[in-house]
Design an enzyme around this catalytic site. Structure first.
Site, short mmCIF file in Angstrom:
data_model
loop_
_atom_site.label_atom_id
_atom_site.label_comp_id
_atom_site.label_asym_id
_atom_site.label_seq_id
_atom_site.Cartn_x
_atom_site.Cartn_y
_atom_site.Cartn_z
CE LYS A 1 5.03 -4.50 1.13
NZ LYS A 1 5.12 -4.39 -0.32
O1 G3P Z 1 2.37 -4.98 -2.95
C1 G3P Z 1 2.81 -6.21 -3.38
C2 G3P Z 1 2.87 -6.22 -4.84
O2 G3P Z 1 3.91 -5.38 -5.26
C3 G3P Z 1 3.00 -7.50 -5.52
O3 G3P Z 1 2.44 -7.31 -6.76
O4 G3P Z 1 2.00 -7.74 -9.10
O5 G3P Z 1 4.18 -8.43 -8.09
O6 G3P Z 1 2.09 -9.66 -7.52
P1 G3P Z 1 2.69 -8.36 -7.95
#
Ligand code: G3P
Length: 215
Positions: free
Chosen positions: A83
């Site tokens: 990533k």
């Molecule tokens: O895959 C990306 C994700 O982990 C971000 O999620 O909920 O932190 O916006 P969030």
């Protein structure tokens, strides 16, 4: 459509894998920090549980640092996808890694222009963060639609991985649009199966089952 789980927690990964619908895993530094274990050791164990793509994020922010880390991460297992943050140095790293045959997932994507750039650079996956756009009164799913249109216009092979999903409707809308993959936290995956009418119907069937003569 493929389902990934967005976590670095082994119990959640094992439980989702047992549901029979898990195609891959996405992790990031914030998710890894919750586990309080060395990241690479954790990634090795995740790759032993899930044969599909497992996204592992670099911590470096310069091209050479990202390349070095990416090579180390890719050596952990054949199914590691590196990533890379969608910044200028990241774009260069995506191109260098594509040239070396290392698969990348462009993360922290918030615009169609970013998605177009990372596809041109050779990213295997693009991760638009829908929930974080919704959080600022923008429209995360609108971004998915725009990226899919652009990728289809030019036959890009980069897979659209809907990230930062927060609820089952993100999955339903992604599937209706034809997104390739969605990554979901464990609690969203478990919500997908639930419907109150299913529970009410089952309770009635079980009550009636008691009335069915035995034998
Ligand atoms: O895959 C990306 C994700 O982990 C971000 O999620 O909920 O932190 O916006 P969030």
């Amino acid at each position: 459509m493929k389902f990934f789980i967005d976590t670095a927690n082994l119990d959640e990964i094992k439980s989702a894998a047992a549901m029979g619908v898990l195609d891959g895993v996405t992790t990031n530094p914030s998710l890894a920090a919750r586990e309080k274990r060395p990241y690479r050791e954790l990634l090795k164990e995740i790759c032993e549980i899930v044969p599909g793509p497992v996204s592992a994020e670099v911590f470096a922010t310069d091209h050479d640092g990202m390349l070095k880390e990416a090579e180390e991460l890719a050596a952990i297992a054949d199914n590691i996808v590196v990533k890379i943050p969608t910044i200028l140095e990241g774009l260069k790293a995506i191109r260098s890694l594509a040239d070396k045959g290392i698969s990348t997932n462009a993360t922290l994507v918030f615009s169609p222009a970013q998605a177009l750039l990372v596809a041109r650079a050779g990213a295997a996956f693009v991760s638009p963060f829908v929930g974080r756009l919704d959080d600022i009164s923008s429209d995360g799913m609108d971004l998915i639609g725009r990226i899919l249109t652009i990728y289809r216009n030019y036959d890009f092979e980069t897979e659209v991985l809907v990230a930062s999903s927060r609820h089952p409707m993100h999955l339903v809308e992604s599937a209706m649009m034809g997104a390739d993959i969605i990554t979901m936290p464990y609690d969203v995956i478990t919500k997908l199966i639930k419907h109150p009418l299913t529970d009410i119907g089952l309770a009635k069937f079980l009550a009636d089952a008691e009335k069915v003569p035995k034998g």
